[in-house]
Design an enzyme around this catalytic site. Structure first.
Site, short mmCIF file in Angstrom:
data_model
loop_
_atom_site.label_atom_id
_atom_site.label_comp_id
_atom_site.label_asym_id
_atom_site.label_seq_id
_atom_site.Cartn_x
_atom_site.Cartn_y
_atom_site.Cartn_z
CG HIS A 1 -1.66 -1.24 1.46
ND1 HIS A 1 -2.87 -1.54 0.90
CD2 HIS A 1 -1.31 -2.33 2.21
CE1 HIS A 1 -3.26 -2.74 1.30
NE2 HIS A 1 -2.33 -3.25 2.08
CB SER B 1 12.57 23.32 -14.40
OG SER B 1 11.80 24.50 -14.46
CE LYS C 1 10.77 20.64 -10.77
NZ LYS C 1 9.55 20.24 -10.39
CD GLU D 1 8.18 12.88 -14.80
OE1 GLU D 1 7.84 13.69 -15.69
OE2 GLU D 1 8.64 13.25 -13.71
#
Ligand code: ARG
Length: 464
Positions: free
Chosen positions: A156, A277, A283, A290
């Site tokens: 979980h 970024s 970043k 992704e």
């Protein structure tokens, strides 16, 4: 417009119809397979006395010339031809004249395209298999180095019990090993040659189908000419295997993204595999993971599309089946790209072992072991569960780990605890006591690692 047919037509094809029907923009992808198939076909025709040896030699030399010119970029595959088959035949006739017109003897584009698609997917299955093997090698390497790198195992997405990084990587090793074995199965099942099936009902020429099959490395000829030209099961099976590969890569990517987050800091993705970024200078984003996760959708899409395309097609060949190509090509290229990039990212990724171990300690992953300790000292499991629950509550209030409690604090909750509790709930003990095969304990892990190493070494079930 350059077509192989036209004799029975009295009008030019409408340009839009031509464009809609043409497949050269995508089926040129298997130009090499198409020509390989034609060479085998011609060899067989000559062996059977359907072509003379001289005709055979001229055609083969002609096709080889076309192949090398295409490969060297001297000859462009022009979209004035309807499909790759027409391009090759027309170019051959241009180049060698009369004998070129005999290339298509005893053949239809239906069995030709069935062959091309099989040759192409078969080649690509081998490439995919190689990429999976490389990924497995990286996984095994990480496993070998990390049998004592403790980390939390999750259920979980909540810290559950301590495991090791080797154990976690081993789970993916299993997945990608299964994927390889699927590719192997597909390869074996599809490896029969459709050439000689003609349009649907075979041909009246005395073809030697066994011979062509052998020349092209198939296990034998297909046994039903209608099925041969109408079968795309192997494409569906491959799309399904690729979907599973992508699903595995996507789950793995999701974990990398979580592990790479500021909150977890379990891993550091190499700069070469991260992006920045445009606005936020701090970043460093896990874009590759992704994208791999994101691209899973288009591979699933290919599987759904081909299944849907095939479902209403009466036997035998219908033009619907031309739709198999763009989907399959895209899915194959996507999966290959994702495998290669993911493997590179994994190979260069740094594991922040201290953070992993601290996270396991501070997440009560040893709570089950504390309960087991009590059980071993005569407490019933249900009571032990309750006692450890109270320990956890106590630690949460004080913001400490179980290991940080003093013996007095332990004893205040249950007098059964003795000084050996610390040893019993150390990460090392918790993990290494789990020594049945498949569990994270070092002993068990080493046995599994040896099995995996042997598997990769022997490369059992190699495709070719
Ligand atoms: N481009 C076609 C395909 O991809 C080749 C087979 C054409 N056969 C035909 N009867 N029109 O399926």
């Amino acid at each position: 417009m350059a077509q192989l047919w036209g004799g029975r037509f009295t009008k030019e094809t409408d340009q839009l119809v031509y464009n809609f029907n043409a497949s050269i923009s995508f089926d040129q992808k298997f130009y090499a397979q198409d020509m390989r198939g034609s060479i085998a076909h011609v060899k067989m025709l000559a062996k059977q006395g359907i072509l003379t040896e001289d005709e055979r030699d001229q055609i083969i030399a002609g096709i080889e010339g076309i192949l090398s010119d295409v490969e060297q970029g001297v000859l462009e595959i022009s979209d004035k031809y309807e499909d790759i088959h027409s391009f090759v035949e027309a170019t051959l006739v241009d180049r060698i004249g009369e004998p070129g017109k005999k290339l298509h003897t005893g053949r239809s584009r239906n069995d030709q395209v069935a062959l091309d698609m099989k040759l192409y997917t078969r080649d690509e299955i081998q490439v995919l298999d190689g990429l999976l093997k490389e990924l497995l090698e990286v996984l095994l390497h990480i496993m070998e180095e990390n049998t004592e790198t403790f980390m939390p195992g999750f259920t979980h997405l909540q810290k559950a019990q301590p495991i090791t990084l080797a154990h976690h990587m081993g789970a993916y090793f299993e997945m990608f090993r299964r994927d390889r074995s699927k590719l192997y199965d597909i390869y074996q099942r599809m490896n029969y040659c459709p050439l000689g099936s003609g349009a649907l009902a075979g041909t009246t020429y005395p073809l030697d189908r066994e011979y062509t099959a052998e020349l092209l490395g198939f296990a034998g000829p297909t046994l039903n000419s209608m099925d041969s030209v109408a079968d795309r099961d192997y494409v569906i099976e491959l799309m399904s295997a690729l979907s599973t590969i992508m699903m595995h890569l996507s789950r793995f990517s999701e974990e990398v993204i979580i592990w790479n987050s500021n909150e977890y800091q379990f891993v550091d993705i190499d700069d070469a595999y991260s992006t920045g970024s445009s606005i936020m200078p701090q970043k460093k984003n896990p874009d590759i993971a992704e994208l791999v996760r994101g691209k899973t959708g288009r591979v699933y899409g290919a599987l759904m599309s081909i299944l849907t395309t095939m479902k209403g097609i009466p036997l035998a060949y219908n033009k619907d089946m031309q739709e198999d190509k763009e989907l399959a090509f895209d899915a194959i290229d996507t999966a290959k790209g994702c495998l290669a990039l993911f493997t590179g990212m994994l190979r260069t990724m740094k594991f922040r072992k201290e953070n992993m171990e601290n996270s396991a300690k501070n997440g009560f992953t040893n709570a089950t072991d504390a309960a087991d300790y009590l059980v071993n000292h005569g407490v019933a499991f249900r009571d032990a569960h309750g006692i450890v629950g109270r320990l956890v509550l106590y630690c949460l209030e004080k913001d400490i780990a179980l290991d940080d409690m003093t013996l007095e604090e332990f004893k205040a909750i249950s007098p059964v605890f003795e000084a050996d509790i610390y040893e019993a709930i150390s990460m090392e003990t918790c993990v290494n006591k789990r020594m049945t095969i498949g569990a994270p304990g070092k002993e068990a892990m080493e046995k599994v690692i040896a099995i995996y190493a042997k598997y990769l070494q022997e490369c059992e079930k190699t495709l070719a």
